[in-house]
Motif scaffolding. Sequence first.
Motif, short mmCIF file in Angstrom:
data_model
loop_
_atom_site.label_atom_id
_atom_site.label_comp_id
_atom_site.label_asym_id
_atom_site.label_seq_id
_atom_site.Cartn_x
_atom_site.Cartn_y
_atom_site.Cartn_z
N LYS A 141 -13.74 -1.26 7.18
CA LYS A 141 -14.09 -1.07 5.78
C LYS A 141 -15.37 -1.83 5.44
O LYS A 141 -16.23 -1.33 4.71
CB LYS A 141 -12.95 -1.57 4.89
N GLU A 199 -18.33 0.03 6.70
CA GLU A 199 -18.61 1.14 5.79
C GLU A 199 -19.38 0.66 4.55
O GLU A 199 -20.30 1.33 4.08
CB GLU A 199 -17.32 1.82 5.35
N MET A 200 -18.99 -0.49 4.04
CA MET A 200 -19.69 -1.07 2.89
C MET A 200 -21.15 -1.33 3.23
O MET A 200 -22.06 -1.00 2.45
CB MET A 200 -19.03 -2.40 2.47
N VAL A 216 -9.64 -5.57 2.96
CA VAL A 216 -10.92 -5.09 3.50
C VAL A 216 -10.94 -5.40 4.99
O VAL A 216 -11.07 -6.55 5.39
CB VAL A 216 -12.11 -5.76 2.79
N THR A 217 -10.76 -4.36 5.79
CA THR A 217 -10.76 -4.52 7.24
C THR A 217 -12.19 -4.58 7.76
O THR A 217 -13.15 -4.36 7.01
CB THR A 217 -10.04 -3.34 7.90
N MET A 223 -17.27 -2.13 -4.72
CA MET A 223 -17.35 -2.71 -3.39
C MET A 223 -17.36 -4.24 -3.47
O MET A 223 -16.71 -4.92 -2.68
CB MET A 223 -18.60 -2.22 -2.66
N SER A 233 -3.26 0.81 -3.85
CA SER A 233 -4.30 1.21 -2.90
C SER A 233 -4.34 0.22 -1.73
O SER A 233 -3.65 -0.80 -1.75
CB SER A 233 -5.67 1.22 -3.59
N GLU A 234 -5.13 0.54 -0.74
CA GLU A 234 -5.33 -0.36 0.39
C GLU A 234 -5.81 -1.70 -0.16
O GLU A 234 -6.81 -1.77 -0.88
CB GLU A 234 -6.37 0.21 1.35
N THR A 240 0.82 -1.20 0.00
CA THR A 240 0.00 0.00 0.00
C THR A 240 0.86 1.26 0.00
O THR A 240 1.76 1.41 0.83
CB THR A 240 -0.92 0.03 1.25
N ASP A 263 -13.88 -5.49 -4.35
CA ASP A 263 -13.03 -5.35 -3.16
C ASP A 263 -13.31 -6.47 -2.15
O ASP A 263 -12.39 -7.08 -1.61
CB ASP A 263 -13.25 -4.00 -2.49
N LYS A 312 -10.33 -8.88 -1.79
CA LYS A 312 -9.42 -8.31 -0.80
C LYS A 312 -9.80 -8.62 0.65
O LYS A 312 -9.01 -8.39 1.56
CB LYS A 312 -9.35 -6.79 -0.97
#
Length: 213
Positions: free
Chosen positions: A77, A80-81, A73-74, A154, A69-70, A25, A157, A161
């Motif tokens: 995150k 947020e999705m 997916v934490t 999304m 990019s990051e 990243t 990701d 990820k």
Amino acid sequence: MEKQNYEKKAYEIMKEKILNGQLRTGDRVPENTIAKELGISRTPVRRALVMLETEGFLTIESNRGAFVSETKVTVGKFIEMLEMLEVLTIKTMRKIENKGILFEPEHLYKRLSIMEGYLKADNRSGFAEEVWQIIFDFIAYMGNSYADSTVRKMGIDFLTKAPKEIILIPFHNGAYLIEHYMRMNELLITKNFDKAEIIVRELVNYFIIKTFR
């Protein structure tokens, strides 16, 4: 080798470097180095960079180049999705209501049937992919290209990820998810949009709680 194959090879090499940690990243992607490594011109490498940006692996900055990019997916995150999907789903329902858009439930029922099959067969990856396809199909009713691209990104990701423990959350709660999708579908058929909105909020809150357990 055809130009298309050059692009594919450059894409695969760069994606592998990102996924295995060779490129981390914030790192700048060495366009020239990749081109020399593959013995090709920079043009197919640039096209591959655009493909990787579309999938969320890179950010391309004018006059600066491409940066990683990051790539994970934490939990934050993922939350947020979920919150973004809640907003977009409710907005879509309200547009269906206000614009009198024809809602076709048969398509969703078919996808839910596929989800049930994946759940019984313990096909976890297939189940996760079908969940995102259902979401994308529904958001398409909004007729907003930005919303479409946001949900598509999304989904990519999440599927590429997110760590295993996050990817499996929908699967481990598959019966609950299918049941609530069914209820939402039935409420949309009867045009009970207020209750359908409540179902969406309940579903998102449920998965937020499950994410922290």
